[in-house]
Enzyme design. Structure first.
Site, mmCIF file in Angstrom:
data_model
loop_
_atom_site.group_PDB
_atom_site.id
_atom_site.type_symbol
_atom_site.label_atom_id
_atom_site.label_comp_id
_atom_site.label_asym_id
_atom_site.label_seq_id
_atom_site.Cartn_x
_atom_site.Cartn_y
_atom_site.Cartn_z
ATOM 1 N N ASN A 175 7.787 -5.867 -0.978
ATOM 2 C CA ASN A 175 7.973 -4.749 -0.114
ATOM 3 C C ASN A 175 6.345 -4.705 0.332
ATOM 4 O O ASN A 175 5.525 -3.930 -0.294
ATOM 5 C CB ASN A 175 8.511 -3.331 -0.779
ATOM 6 C CG ASN A 175 8.373 -2.109 0.381
ATOM 7 O OD1 ASN A 175 7.800 -2.571 1.258
ATOM 8 N ND2 ASN A 175 8.941 -1.135 -0.009
ATOM 9 N N SER B 280 13.157 2.788 3.314
ATOM 10 C CA SER B 280 13.546 3.357 4.101
ATOM 11 C C SER B 280 14.216 2.464 5.357
ATOM 12 O O SER B 280 13.815 1.278 5.405
ATOM 13 C CB SER B 280 12.560 4.341 5.097
ATOM 14 O OG SER B 280 11.376 3.484 5.533
ATOM 15 N N ALA C 281 3.121 -0.947 4.833
ATOM 16 C CA ALA C 281 2.597 -0.955 6.099
ATOM 17 C C ALA C 281 2.055 -2.433 6.462
ATOM 18 O O ALA C 281 1.992 -2.491 7.853
ATOM 19 C CB ALA C 281 1.302 -0.206 5.959
ATOM 20 N N ARG D 143 5.346 10.968 -2.602
ATOM 21 C CA ARG D 143 4.760 10.831 -1.032
ATOM 22 C C ARG D 143 6.108 10.864 -0.204
ATOM 23 O O ARG D 143 7.194 10.223 -0.389
ATOM 24 C CB ARG D 143 4.444 9.414 -0.823
ATOM 25 C CG ARG D 143 4.299 8.628 0.364
ATOM 26 C CD ARG D 143 4.174 7.226 0.284
ATOM 27 N NE ARG D 143 4.009 6.714 1.651
ATOM 28 C CZ ARG D 143 4.334 5.364 2.094
ATOM 29 N NH1 ARG D 143 4.926 4.562 1.224
ATOM 30 N NH2 ARG D 143 4.047 5.122 3.315
ATOM 31 N N TYR E 137 11.096 8.686 0.954
ATOM 32 C CA TYR E 137 10.970 7.931 0.021
ATOM 33 C C TYR E 137 11.687 8.094 -1.355
ATOM 34 O O TYR E 137 11.587 7.449 -2.400
ATOM 35 C CB TYR E 137 9.730 7.133 -0.273
ATOM 36 C CG TYR E 137 9.042 6.730 0.934
ATOM 37 C CD1 TYR E 137 9.614 5.409 1.174
ATOM 38 C CD2 TYR E 137 7.983 7.269 1.618
ATOM 39 C CE1 TYR E 137 9.012 4.897 2.537
ATOM 40 C CE2 TYR E 137 7.485 6.798 2.823
ATOM 41 C CZ TYR E 137 8.188 5.340 3.131
ATOM 42 O OH TYR E 137 7.446 4.952 4.313
ATOM 43 N N HIS F 243 12.835 -3.032 2.083
ATOM 44 C CA HIS F 243 12.340 -1.737 2.674
ATOM 45 C C HIS F 243 13.107 -0.471 2.342
ATOM 46 O O HIS F 243 14.335 -0.489 2.120
ATOM 47 C CB HIS F 243 12.000 -1.640 4.216
ATOM 48 C CG HIS F 243 11.173 -2.681 4.708
ATOM 49 N ND1 HIS F 243 9.681 -2.339 4.357
ATOM 50 C CD2 HIS F 243 11.416 -3.909 4.994
ATOM 51 C CE1 HIS F 243 9.064 -3.672 4.821
ATOM 52 N NE2 HIS F 243 10.017 -4.609 5.307
ATOM 53 N N GLU G 91 12.749 -9.600 1.024
ATOM 54 C CA GLU G 91 12.020 -8.565 1.693
ATOM 55 C C GLU G 91 12.760 -7.202 1.565
ATOM 56 O O GLU G 91 13.882 -7.359 1.744
ATOM 57 C CB GLU G 91 11.422 -8.727 3.037
ATOM 58 C CG GLU G 91 10.823 -7.659 3.688
ATOM 59 C CD GLU G 91 10.362 -7.939 5.284
ATOM 60 O OE1 GLU G 91 10.774 -9.410 5.737
ATOM 61 O OE2 GLU G 91 10.072 -7.067 5.961
ATOM 62 N N PRO H 155 0.637 -0.874 -0.178
ATOM 63 C CA PRO H 155 0.003 -0.131 0.034
ATOM 64 C C PRO H 155 0.725 1.343 -0.051
ATOM 65 O O PRO H 155 1.778 1.350 0.798
ATOM 66 C CB PRO H 155 -0.886 -0.072 1.326
ATOM 67 C CG PRO H 155 -0.218 -1.165 2.141
ATOM 68 C CD PRO H 155 0.354 -2.324 1.157
ATOM 69 N N ASN H 156 0.315 2.274 -0.869
ATOM 70 C CA ASN H 156 0.803 3.407 -0.887
ATOM 71 C C ASN H 156 2.088 3.541 -1.827
ATOM 72 O O ASN H 156 2.527 4.773 -1.880
ATOM 73 C CB ASN H 156 1.119 4.193 0.480
ATOM 74 C CG ASN H 156 -0.301 4.366 1.308
ATOM 75 O OD1 ASN H 156 -1.299 4.966 0.774
ATOM 76 N ND2 ASN H 156 -0.286 3.585 2.701
ATOM 77 N N ARG I 221 12.989 4.437 12.479
ATOM 78 C CA ARG I 221 11.732 5.246 12.468
ATOM 79 C C ARG I 221 10.974 4.650 13.722
ATOM 80 O O ARG I 221 11.539 4.007 14.786
ATOM 81 C CB ARG I 221 10.914 4.885 11.109
ATOM 82 C CG ARG I 221 11.776 5.506 10.153
ATOM 83 C CD ARG I 221 11.174 5.000 8.476
ATOM 84 N NE ARG I 221 10.015 6.124 8.369
ATOM 85 C CZ ARG I 221 8.998 5.725 7.438
ATOM 86 N NH1 ARG I 221 9.031 4.678 6.625
ATOM 87 N NH2 ARG I 221 7.978 6.444 7.462
HETATM 88 C C1 DQA Z 1 8.482 0.959 3.918
HETATM 89 C C2 DQA Z 1 8.123 1.023 5.296
HETATM 90 C C3 DQA Z 1 6.848 0.866 5.881
HETATM 91 O O1 DQA Z 1 7.042 1.085 7.450
HETATM 92 C C4 DQA Z 1 5.914 1.766 5.502
HETATM 93 O O2 DQA Z 1 4.720 1.744 5.972
HETATM 94 C C5 DQA Z 1 6.019 1.980 3.922
HETATM 95 C C6 DQA Z 1 7.114 1.605 3.045
HETATM 96 C C7 DQA Z 1 9.357 1.166 3.023
HETATM 97 O O3 DQA Z 1 9.851 0.627 1.955
HETATM 98 O O4 DQA Z 1 10.524 1.876 3.810
HETATM 99 O O5 DQA Z 1 4.796 2.041 3.482
HETATM 100 O O6 DQA Z 1 7.802 -0.647 3.546
#
Ligand code: DQA
Length: 144
Positions: free
Chosen positions: A75, A103, A78, A21, A26, A101, A99, A13-14, A108
């Site tokens: 990835n 960030s 959330a 964003r 990011y 990420h 997996e 998501p997102n 965080r």
């Molecule tokens: C994320 C880190 C997650 O905590 C966050 O909710 C994301 C992106 C990352 O790629 O850094 O949407 O997966």
């Protein structure tokens, strides 16, 4: 064209908002631009890309990819921190999942420090921006 390897990149998501964003976290590049450049850089690997904001669609795609891909770069965004369903999907397939990420989730909020997915991933790459997807791809080219 014969591709020796097929890898599916699955974003949660997102991540469709990448480039627009929270740019300080990011970056400024859209995922589509990044994906096209990555495919050009690795012409002998067939890369697929799927993004969804819906948990069940991500689970369906993980299951489907297990049937027709050599590896998955995931990835879960959330859902990493909340989804037993995605964790079970990763656990339930034989296809290796890396997996990623963008960030550094450990620098965080504390709720981002837990991943339900990591225990069943082949490996985890965290905090290298979009380059993390390339590092994940390279990991499939090496025999471990
Ligand atoms: C994320 C880190 C997650 O905590 C966050 O909710 C994301 C992106 C990352 O790629 O850094 O949407 O997966």
């Amino acid at each position: 064209m014969f591709y020796p390897m097929k890898i599916n990149i699955i974003n949660g998501p997102n991540l469709n908002l990448l480039g627009r964003r929270e740019n300080d976290i990011y970056g400024n590049q859209s995922f589509i631009d990044f994906f096209e450049a990555l495919q050009k850089k690795f012409p002998k690997i067939q890369l697929l890309y799927f993004q969804s904001n819906i948990e069940g669609e991500l689970i369906d795609k993980i299951q489907e990819s297990a049937q027709n891909c050599d590896g998955i770069i995931l990835n879960p965004a959330a859902y990493t921190h909340t989804s037993v369903g995605i964790a079970d999907a990763v656990r339930g397939i034989k296809t290796p999942v890396v997996e990623v990420h963008i960030s550094n989730t450990f620098s965080r909020e504390e709720f981002r420090h837990q991943s339900f997915v990591s225990p069943n991933a082949k490996g985890v790459i965290i905090g290298f921006g979009l380059q993390g997807y390339e590092l994940a791809l390279l990991s499939f080219l090496e025999k471990h």
